[in-house]
Design an enzyme around this catalytic site. Structure first.
Site, PDB file in Angstrom:
ATOM      1  CG  HIS A 155       0.385   4.097   7.820  1.00  0.00           C
ATOM      2  ND1 HIS A 155      -0.681   3.617   7.106  1.00  0.00           N
ATOM      3  CD2 HIS A 155       1.418   3.269   7.544  1.00  0.00           C
ATOM      4  CE1 HIS A 155      -0.305   2.542   6.415  1.00  0.00           C
ATOM      5  NE2 HIS A 155       0.955   2.306   6.667  1.00  0.00           N
TER       6      HIS A 155
ATOM      7  CG  HIS B 222      -0.385  -0.078   2.536  1.00  0.00           C
ATOM      8  ND1 HIS B 222      -0.961  -0.735   3.594  1.00  0.00           N
ATOM      9  CD2 HIS B 222       0.758   0.475   3.034  1.00  0.00           C
ATOM     10  CE1 HIS B 222      -0.201  -0.590   4.669  1.00  0.00           C
ATOM     11  NE2 HIS B 222       0.848   0.157   4.359  1.00  0.00           N
TER      12      HIS B 222
END
Ligand code: DHB
Ligand code: FE
Length: 279
Positions: A59, A12
């Site tokens: 994240h 990703h």
């Protein structure tokens, strides 16, 4: 009942999303990577899932170190692309499937997988880049999405075996749903990469290829890989690969590998993609 049309494992890397958003996919650096996505996009069109469960990690976009859910499911009707410091990506808003998501939450929690539940959550590159990889640049995403977050940011993350068992519990939940839907599951992140410190840029093709080889045919051996082995062999961010194991756990014990693509490097990362269908 749900038909599970397949499972996808994919990196990703945020700059893959940026290459798409900025029209750079045919530049020499990016062209070989994107050439490998054509077959995957064709598969996605043909499989045409109504809903995709995307197993990914946040994240520090929706959460910070103030709140670290080990596992979390998003049950909202929609999820906005997160602002990761340079404005939200110009991609469609992600449409959820609240009914199926709540069924998953109920089934999983009563099956002793105690996920946190998010009624509102921005989704970062961990979720939107895989959608771009598989669907390119549509005006609206062709499927609904249920986000399922796994903590791989702050020690201790869950074990690979716990992720494998979560996948199996997701499958039991899908098998007990009362609607006829086509569902796919993505596991995202990896492959070998480290973004900071002395070993930044480490890539271990041998480990990655072995992981891809065994994920289909011997998932339990992959599920037993300890955290320290990921860190030593694949860099500090290689641990993201445990999310592919959730995807694998949701599939049948026997699967067919439909497609594979592995390219080094994309940014600092070994970029991998694999598609399985139940045999
Ligand atoms: C990169 C890869 C990731 O998986 C990520 O979350 C952030 C950055 C990279 O290679 O740049
Ligand atoms: Fe990541």
């Amino acid at each position: 009942m749900v038909k599970l049309v397949g499972g996808v494992g994919t990196s990703h890397v945020p700059s893959i999303g940026a290459a798409i958003d900025l029209g750079k996919t045919q530049e020499p650096y990016w062209k070989p990577l994107f050439a490998g996505y054509e077959t995957a996009r064709q598969w996605m069109k043909e499989a045409n899932p109504d809903v995709v469960i995307i197993v990914y990690n946040d994240h520090a976009s929706a959460f910070s170190l103030r709140l670290i859910p080990t596992f979390l499911i998003g049950v909202a009707d929609e999820f906005l692309p997160a602002d990761e410091g340079y404005g939200p990506r110009d991609v469609p808003v992600v449409q959820g499937d609240a009914r199926l998501a709540w069924h998953l939450a109920e089934s999983l929690i009563l099956d002793e997988f105690d996920l946190a539940i998010a009624n509102e959550m921005p989704v970062d590159h961990g979720l939107t880049v895989p959608l771009s990889i598989m669907c390119d640049q549509p005006d609206a995403w062709p499927c609904k999405v249920i986000p399922l977050c796994v903590n791989v940011i702050q020690y201790p993350p869950p074990t690979g075996m716990r992720c494998y068992k979560l996948g199996k519990a997701i499958r039991r939940a899908l098998d007990s749903y009362d609607d006829n839907l086509k569902v796919a599951i993505f596991g995202t992140g990896g492959m070998s990469h480290q973004l900071q410190g002395e070993r930044a840029g480490i890539i271990n093709q041998e480990f990655d290829i072995d992981f891809l080889n065994k994920l289909g045919s011997d998932p339990e051996s992959v599920a037993r890989i300890p955290h320290a082995e990921y860190i030593m062999e694949t860099g500090s961010e290689g641990i993201e690969m445990i999310m592919w194991i959730v995807m694998r756990g949701a599939l049948d014990d026997k699967v067919q590998e439909i497609y594979r693509h592995y390219h080094v490097p994309a940014s600092n990362t070994a970029s991998g993609l694999i598609i399985f269908e139940n045999d």
